[in-house]
Scaffold this active site. Structure first.
Site, PDB file in Angstrom:
ATOM      1  N   GLY A 176      -2.374  -2.902  10.081  1.00 48.33           N
ATOM      2  CA  GLY A 176      -0.956  -3.023  10.428  1.00 48.33           C
ATOM      3  C   GLY A 176      -0.743  -3.300  11.901  1.00 48.33           C
ATOM      4  O   GLY A 176       0.146  -4.070  12.283  1.00 48.33           O
ATOM      5  N   GLU A 215       3.583  -1.300   5.307  1.00 54.18           N
ATOM      6  CA  GLU A 215       3.398  -0.083   4.501  1.00 54.18           C
ATOM      7  C   GLU A 215       1.963   0.365   4.733  1.00 54.18           C
ATOM      8  O   GLU A 215       1.040  -0.124   4.087  1.00 54.18           O
ATOM      9  CB  GLU A 215       3.620  -0.392   3.009  1.00 54.18           C
ATOM     10  CG  GLU A 215       5.027  -0.818   2.657  1.00 54.18           C
ATOM     11  CD  GLU A 215       5.997   0.364   2.526  1.00 54.18           C
ATOM     12  OE1 GLU A 215       5.553   1.536   2.574  1.00 54.18           O
ATOM     13  OE2 GLU A 215       7.198   0.107   2.379  1.00 54.18           O
ATOM     14  N   CYS A 248      -1.968   6.140  -0.833  1.00 51.23           N
ATOM     15  CA  CYS A 248      -1.419   6.300   0.512  1.00 51.23           C
ATOM     16  C   CYS A 248      -0.679   7.625   0.599  1.00 51.23           C
ATOM     17  O   CYS A 248      -0.561   8.212   1.675  1.00 51.23           O
ATOM     18  CB  CYS A 248      -0.489   5.135   0.839  1.00 51.23           C
ATOM     19  SG  CYS A 248       0.739   4.841  -0.426  1.00 51.23           S
ATOM     20  N   SER A 271      -4.269  -0.375   5.802  1.00 47.42           N
ATOM     21  CA  SER A 271      -4.578   0.645   6.810  1.00 47.42           C
ATOM     22  C   SER A 271      -3.730   0.443   8.072  1.00 47.42           C
ATOM     23  O   SER A 271      -3.219  -0.658   8.329  1.00 47.42           O
ATOM     24  CB  SER A 271      -6.053   0.539   7.178  1.00 47.42           C
ATOM     25  OG  SER A 271      -6.316  -0.768   7.647  1.00 47.42           O
TER      26      SER A 271
HETATM   27  P1  NAD Z   1      -7.115  -2.600   4.531  1.00 49.38           P
HETATM   28  O1  NAD Z   1      -6.293  -2.439   5.745  1.00 49.38           O
HETATM   29  O2  NAD Z   1      -8.587  -2.626   4.680  1.00 49.38           O
HETATM   30  O3  NAD Z   1      -6.723  -3.968   3.781  1.00 49.38           O
HETATM   31  C1  NAD Z   1      -5.415  -4.183   3.299  1.00 49.38           C
HETATM   32  C2  NAD Z   1      -5.142  -5.666   3.168  1.00 49.38           C
HETATM   33  O4  NAD Z   1      -5.037  -6.226   4.478  1.00 49.38           O
HETATM   34  C3  NAD Z   1      -6.262  -6.447   2.469  1.00 49.38           C
HETATM   35  O5  NAD Z   1      -5.679  -7.432   1.654  1.00 49.38           O
HETATM   36  C4  NAD Z   1      -6.997  -7.072   3.625  1.00 49.38           C
HETATM   37  O6  NAD Z   1      -7.708  -8.218   3.244  1.00 49.38           O
HETATM   38  C5  NAD Z   1      -5.843  -7.384   4.555  1.00 49.38           C
HETATM   39  N1  NAD Z   1      -6.189  -7.601   5.964  1.00 49.38           N
HETATM   40  C6  NAD Z   1      -6.985  -6.850   6.744  1.00 49.38           C
HETATM   41  N2  NAD Z   1      -7.028  -7.369   7.990  1.00 49.38           N
HETATM   42  C7  NAD Z   1      -6.249  -8.473   7.994  1.00 49.38           C
HETATM   43  C8  NAD Z   1      -5.892  -9.432   8.972  1.00 49.38           C
HETATM   44  N3  NAD Z   1      -6.363  -9.373  10.214  1.00 49.38           N
HETATM   45  N4  NAD Z   1      -5.043 -10.426   8.628  1.00 49.38           N
HETATM   46  C9  NAD Z   1      -4.540 -10.493   7.377  1.00 49.38           C
HETATM   47  N5  NAD Z   1      -4.859  -9.616   6.396  1.00 49.38           N
HETATM   48  C10 NAD Z   1      -5.699  -8.614   6.703  1.00 49.38           C
HETATM   49  O7  NAD Z   1      -6.685  -1.439   3.505  1.00 49.38           O
HETATM   50  P2  NAD Z   1      -7.328  -1.025   2.107  1.00 49.38           P
HETATM   51  O8  NAD Z   1      -8.623  -0.326   2.349  1.00 49.38           O
HETATM   52  O9  NAD Z   1      -7.284  -2.153   1.169  1.00 49.38           O
HETATM   53  O10 NAD Z   1      -6.237   0.042   1.591  1.00 49.38           O
HETATM   54  C11 NAD Z   1      -6.232   1.377   1.970  1.00 49.38           C
HETATM   55  C12 NAD Z   1      -5.212   1.644   3.051  1.00 49.38           C
HETATM   56  O11 NAD Z   1      -3.941   1.163   2.644  1.00 49.38           O
HETATM   57  C13 NAD Z   1      -5.016   3.121   3.309  1.00 49.38           C
HETATM   58  O12 NAD Z   1      -4.866   3.338   4.681  1.00 49.38           O
HETATM   59  C14 NAD Z   1      -3.722   3.440   2.564  1.00 49.38           C
HETATM   60  O13 NAD Z   1      -3.049   4.571   3.053  1.00 49.38           O
HETATM   61  C15 NAD Z   1      -2.954   2.183   2.781  1.00 49.38           C
HETATM   62  N6  NAD Z   1      -1.915   1.995   1.772  1.00 49.38           N
HETATM   63  C16 NAD Z   1      -0.623   2.163   2.150  1.00 49.38           C
HETATM   64  C17 NAD Z   1       0.387   2.055   1.213  1.00 49.38           C
HETATM   65  C18 NAD Z   1       1.827   2.282   1.577  1.00 49.38           C
HETATM   66  O14 NAD Z   1       2.682   1.913   0.787  1.00 49.38           O
HETATM   67  N7  NAD Z   1       2.136   2.866   2.714  1.00 49.38           N
HETATM   68  C19 NAD Z   1       0.079   1.727  -0.115  1.00 49.38           C
HETATM   69  C20 NAD Z   1      -1.253   1.523  -0.457  1.00 49.38           C
HETATM   70  C21 NAD Z   1      -2.251   1.663   0.506  1.00 49.38           C
END
Ligand code: NAD
Length: 511
Positions: free
Chosen positions: A240, A257, A291, A236
């Site tokens: 990021g 990403e 995404c 998300s």
């Molecule tokens: P999320 O942000 O909740 O989690 C993604 C990853 O980040 C997980 O492994 C999580 O444990 C990790 N994370 C979260 N906070 C962290 C921190 N402070 N330090 C280190 N790691 C941390 O996302 P999600 O719900 O798993 O996925 C959905 C989101 O991902 C949507 O917004 C989607 O659009 C996006 N996404 C983007 C792409 C792309 O290529 N642009 C691809 C797939 C998903």
């Protein structure tokens, strides 16, 4: 234990435990289709993280000395191993994440494709030469391995996001430490074990490491770790922003990403049947949890009503149910929380004057076969914006199958609305006109502001040959094809003086 897990060797992995044994220091992976536990997974703590880093650093010192084409040979064998278990691994993706089996298999196929791509690339990590301004000097560029790299992945592509990073990173000479989403840890274990074991059998232990832990304990530690020159993070925009800030604070490299809020524009001269089919796949595929899912639709006012009717009747034919059943088109949404966010977005859209044309709520469990009644199923939803075209809720990414429909008169207006969101991942236009397509792809940059721009195809379903990623709040990273490999290496400009004179650039004399 589920027989699929046994076939993939997960019953022999010390991390995987019966769900009933899970307690402190472990989590349970849940099948979103049934709401039932699949298995428990032991979590890594800070000590385990330290040991993982040490192994990865040691492995890096050896791996970088392996000639790149030989590293490619290791990746070739890994790709072939995924071929051998394509159906099982794809089914595990479906079981754990809830996307339909065809998409689960398609996801593993993406990893196989990028492995093939990486094998070829392993002989093409080329630098350029440039003329030196000094006599008897030669200048060239070379690309060097970066080091151990952290790969953080989202739940919705629990295999391929790692595959995109790891296959390229490996041929580039980096070692991988993968921190997967805690929502899909079993897919990560199965995927990583295959690569780890092949690399180990070929004498390259430690190239593919996995660390499964809480964000506070392991994720944050990894992001702040100066021993990892690159963090590739998919998820998300919220994640990021945090990861980007921490990595920037230590002047590391980040490949982000992040979320998308992707739009499709349909011009009056478009092939409407093609546009309908493509929009349906883009908005309901993976239950709206890509995404690149289509979230906003801009219709030329002259075709809007007819197009909406076609969409509504197409939505009426969508079969929702068990993702492992070949007849299903849309599986469950990942969790009850995600279903609640879907409902809140719809409620907000209605308050803002939106009209629900299709769907609009959860699927009534009573209408589902008994084993699915504890899963979270939602109806793919279409919401038409009011005449004012104002629907603020559509400016945000809701990770669910909701498509917001707007109308426009002039193409410029549609492009401006498309570009008005914070994210900049994927965009599409359907048109029969060279002029409209040209304006959408205007090389001045006045057209789509997204990283991906498609003409007469939908927003989701990228090919691995192109660089994948998006602008603005999507994070600016690029993965997969084209020259995305450069993110996994460091550039060195090398100048050699093969003459007898000491010569300075810019003609400076220092005597
Ligand atoms: P999320 O942000 O909740 O989690 C993604 C990853 O980040 C997980 O492994 C999580 O444990 C990790 N994370 C979260 N906070 C962290 C921190 N402070 N330090 C280190 N790691 C941390 O996302 P999600 O719900 O798993 O996925 C959905 C989101 O991902 C949507 O917004 C989607 O659009 C996006 N996404 C983007 C792409 C792309 O290529 N642009 C691809 C797939 C998903």
């Amino acid at each position: 234990m589920h027989e699929l897990l046994t076939r993939l060797g997960l019953d022999r992995d010390p991390r995987v435990i019966p769900a009933s044994d899970a307690g402190d220091g472990s989590i349970v992976s849940v099948n979103p289709a049934t709401g039932l536990p699949i298995a428990g997974v032991r979590l890594d703590n800070a000590d385990a993280y330290e040991q993982t880093i040490t192994r990865s650093q040691e492995a890096f010192k050896r791996w970088r000395t392996v000639p790149a084409p030989k590293r490619g040979e290791v990746v070739r064998q890994i790709g072939n191993a995924y071929r051998d278990c394509l159906e099982d691994l794809g089914s595990l993706v479906s079981l754990e994440m809830g996307k339909i089996k065809a998409e689960g298999i398609g996801e593993v196929q993406e990893t196989i494709d990028i492995a093939d791509f990486a094998v070829g690339l392993s002989r093409q990590l080329t630098g350029i030469t440039m003329p030196s301004e000094r006599p008897l000097h030669a200048m060239r560029e070379q690309w060097l391995p970066l080091g151990p790299m952290g790969v953080i992945t989202a739940f919705n592509f629990p295999n391929a996001v790692w595959g995109w990073n790891a296959m390229l990173g490996a041929v580039c000479g980096d070692t991988m430490i993968w921190k997967p989403s805690l929502i899909a840890p079993l897919t990560a274990i199965a995927t990583n074990n295959i690569a780890r074991d092949i690399a180990k059998d070929l004498g390259h232990e430690g190239v593919f490491e996995l660390v499964i832990g809480l964000d506070d304990e392991v994720g944050e530690r990894m992001v702040a770790d100066r021993r990892l020159p690159l963090i590739s993070a998919t998820g998300s925009c919220r994640m990021g922003r945090r990861v980007g800030a921490v990595v920037a604070g230590r002047l590391g490299k980040c490949l982000l990403e992040l979320g998308g809020n992707n739009a499709v524009i349909v011009e009056a001269d478009a092939d409407l049947d093609m546009a309908v089919k493509s929009t349906v796949f883009g908005s309901v595929g993976t239950c709206g949890q890509r995404c690149t899912s289509s979230r906003r639709l801009f219709l030329h006012e002259s075709i809007a009503d007819g197009f909406c009717d076609k969409l509504v009747s197409a939505y009426g034919t969508i079969r929702i149910g068990d993702p492992l059943d070949d007849n299903t088109l849309v599986g469950p949404i990942i969790s009850d929380d995600a279903a609640a966010q879907f409902e809140s977005a719809i409620a907000l859209a209605k308050q803002q004057g939106g009209e629900v044309l299709a769907g609009g709520g959860r699927v009534d469990p009573a209408g589902l076969p008994e084993p699915l009644r504890k899963g979270s199923y939602v109806q793919p939803t279409i919401i038409r914006a009011p005449g004012s075209n104002k629907l603020p809720v559509a400016q945000e990414e809701t990770f669910a199958p909701i498509l917001y429909v707007f109308t426009y008169r002039e193409l410029e207006e549609a492009i401006a609305m498309q570009n008005s969101v914070d994210q900049g991942l994927s965009s599409a236009i359907f048109t029969g006109s060279v002029r409209s397509a040209g304006r959408f792809l205007d090389p001045s940059g006045a057209g789509s502001d997204c990283g991906l721009a498609y003409v007469n195809l939908g927003t989701s379903g990228a090919e691995i040959g192109g660089a994948f990623g998006g602008e603005k709040d999507t994070g600016g990273g690029r993965e997969s094809g084209s020259d995305a490999w450069k993110a996994y290496m460091r550039r060195q400009t090398c100048t050699t003086n093969f003459g007898d004179e000491f010569a300075l650039a810019q003609g400076i004399r220092f005597e």
